[in-house]
Design a protein around this motif. Structure first.
Motif, PDB file in Angstrom:
ATOM      1  N   THR A 122      44.984  52.119  14.839  1.00 15.82           N
ATOM      2  CA  THR A 122      43.933  51.844  13.996  1.00 15.82           C
ATOM      3  C   THR A 122      42.836  53.083  13.826  1.00 15.82           C
ATOM      4  OG1 THR A 122      42.750  50.840  15.895  1.00 15.82           O
ATOM      5  CG2 THR A 122      43.324  49.574  14.034  1.00 15.82           C
ATOM      6  N   ASP A 123      43.167  54.045  14.947  1.00 16.67           N
ATOM      7  CA  ASP A 123      42.413  55.004  15.025  1.00 16.67           C
ATOM      8  C   ASP A 123      43.027  56.284  13.971  1.00 16.67           C
ATOM      9  OD1 ASP A 123      40.461  54.213  16.573  1.00 16.67           O
ATOM     10  OD2 ASP A 123      41.009  55.345  18.604  1.00 16.67           O
TER      11      ASP A 123
ATOM     12  N   ASP B  97      44.977  55.195  11.523  1.00 14.93           N
ATOM     13  CA  ASP B  97      44.627  54.726  10.023  1.00 14.93           C
ATOM     14  C   ASP B  97      43.264  55.142   9.595  1.00 14.93           C
ATOM     15  OD1 ASP B  97      47.180  53.929  10.096  1.00 14.93           O
ATOM     16  OD2 ASP B  97      46.677  51.900  10.522  1.00 14.93           O
ATOM     17  N   ASP B  98      42.319  55.080  10.361  1.00 13.30           N
ATOM     18  CA  ASP B  98      40.958  55.236   9.718  1.00 13.30           C
ATOM     19  C   ASP B  98      40.364  56.624   9.977  1.00 13.30           C
ATOM     20  OD1 ASP B  98      40.044  55.203  12.234  1.00 13.30           O
ATOM     21  OD2 ASP B  98      39.175  53.162  12.177  1.00 13.30           O
ATOM     22  N   GLY B  99      41.294  57.579  10.484  1.00 13.75           N
ATOM     23  CA  GLY B  99      40.848  58.912  10.616  1.00 13.75           C
ATOM     24  C   GLY B  99      40.242  59.429  12.029  1.00 13.75           C
TER      25      GLY B  99
END
Lengths: 220, 211
Positions: free
Chosen positions: A72-73, A75-77
């Motif tokens: 998730t980190d 994917d969202d930058g």
């Protein structure tokens, strides 16, 4: 407060509010219940099989929440941001492993005395097994970071991750099961215990560096 | 402070994306990276912050080679790409507090450069795309780093908010900061330097007699 405490607090909050905490503990209980019920039909439930089921259930459930560690980190930058933050990548990986341990392994360990009832393990042996788990599980969390980093950016790679991380749990499982099994028969094997402790400590010491190297290679 | 790039180039697989990029940028100036889609603007920005390795050349900060120096980059560089670096489960204020804690700086809620005071209690997944971008841009004022590396910073912002962004950019430059901005339109700013990237044919294409 130091910057890394904010990251730890954020990670903890993030993991405890996500579904994976609930799901992995449920998965743990389900594996143990199905395994103990299906074995009990034959009436050959020995301490060896019960203990093995317990440890394998723990390892499998711990794997469930590994994928979200960096994905998730990524994917969202957020991972980009962390790479340019004052905290080193190794520290961040360590914090992630600690969070994984606190939110995945610890809840399962809390449930261990309870799930030992259907497995037919006595309560005082269950407490000893808990101690062995306390020594062995940090290694599981720290090794998992390597798998999470290796499958970074790969969509739907849960299975791939399990395939190459599960075999690396073998030493922990072998020693963990051996010590726990002997303990249920009131035999104390201190050398095996020390080896398990050594495996755990080595994993804690070196995996953050390996994982950070993998992530850096992944970037460049 | 002076950031200089010496003959930087980047390869992806076999194809050369760009080569021989030279620039020098002083405190207080803005550099635009321009070019058509796929010409490597984002790649150049990511290469400058150190997420990609340059095939040739090096980057210096005040004559010190920082190509492989993560600590100096972490101290001076800020990167904001296409992703907003926001956690949808958090409220705007929680996200700002996290940034404040990690960078050990504070956001000036008095002047509030990106005007986020009205949405502080809102969860980020409830915010509109433009509001999320505005929150993402508040990080620029929180971290107080010298060099900003922005990839299309004004995407999904309306005219008023582009104006707010321009003001905070101007403020940043007045305080001795610099910015690298990959963009298509000038957003009404006069850059002091411009890097124009052009599409390159890949080396395999050039050598291939059938193409």
């Amino acid at each position: 407060m130091k910057p890394f405490i904010y990251i730890l607090r954020h990670e903890m909050k993030f993991s405890t509010t996500s579904k994976s905490l609930f799901l992995s503990t449920c998965f743990f209980i389900i594996i143990i219940l199905t395994a103990s019920i299906s074995i009990s039909q034959f009436g050959v439930k020995t301490s060896a099989t019960s203990v093995a089921i317990l440890w394998i259930a723990l390892a499998l459930s711990a794997l469930l929440s590994v994928k979200v560690m960096f994905q998730t980190d990524y994917d969202d930058g957020t991972l980009d941001w962390l790479m340019l933050s004052p905290i080193s990548l190794e520290t961040i990986i360590m914090l992630k492993a600690i969070t994984h341990w606190l939110t995945t392994c610890l809840p399962m360990m809390v449930l261990t005395p309870l799930v030992c009832i259907p497995l037919g393990i006595a309560f005082d042996s269950a407490l000893w097994i808990l101690l062995v788990m306390l020594i062995g599980t940090p290694a599981i969390s720290f090794i998992s970071t390597i798998g999470a980093a290796l499958t970074l950016g790969e969509r739907g790679s849960h299975l791939l991750l399990s395939i190459f991380i599960l075999p690396t749990f073998l030493p922990i499982l072998v020693f963990g099961i051996k010590i726990s099994m002997l303990l249920t028969n009131s035999i104390y094997d201190s050398s095996a215990f020390l080896i398990l402790l050594a495996i755990s400590l080595v994993c804690i010491a070196i995996t953050p560096f390996i994982t950070s190297m993998i992530i850096k290679v992944h970037y460049t | 402070m002076k950031l200089t790039g010496h003959s930087l180039s980047c390869k992806r697989g076999e194809s050369l994306i760009f080569s021989e990029i030279n620039f020098s940028i002083n405190s207080g100036s803005i550099c635009f990276v321009k070019g058509s889609n796929g010409s490597g603007k984002s790649t150049l920005i990511r290469l400058l912050v150190g997420f990609l390795k340059s095939e040739t050349g090096y980057i210096t900060l005040d004559d010190q080679d920082i190509t492989n120096d993560r600590e100096i980059r972490a101290e001076n560089f800020l990167y904001l790409g296409h992703e907003n670096v926001l956690k949808p489960q958090l409220t705007v204020i929680e996200q700002i507090l996290l940034w404040q804690g990690v960078s050990q700086n504070t956001y000036n809620f008095e002047s509030d450069p990106m005007k986020v005071h009205s949405i502080l209690k809102k969860k980020l997944y409830q915010c509109s795309e433009g509001q999320r971008r505005r929150v993402a841009l508040t990080r620029l004022s929180i971290e107080k780093k010298r060099f900003w590396f922005l990839d299309e910073p004004t995407v999904s912002l309306d005219d008023n908010n582009v104006q707010l962004f321009k003001e905070s950019l101007k403020d940043h430059c007045d305080n001795g900061g610099s910015a690298f901005i990959a963009t298509h339109d000038n957003i009404g700013i006069n850059p002091s330097f411009e890097i124009l990237l052009s599409m390159k044919k890949s080396s395999t294409e050039q050598n291939d007699p059938f193409i």
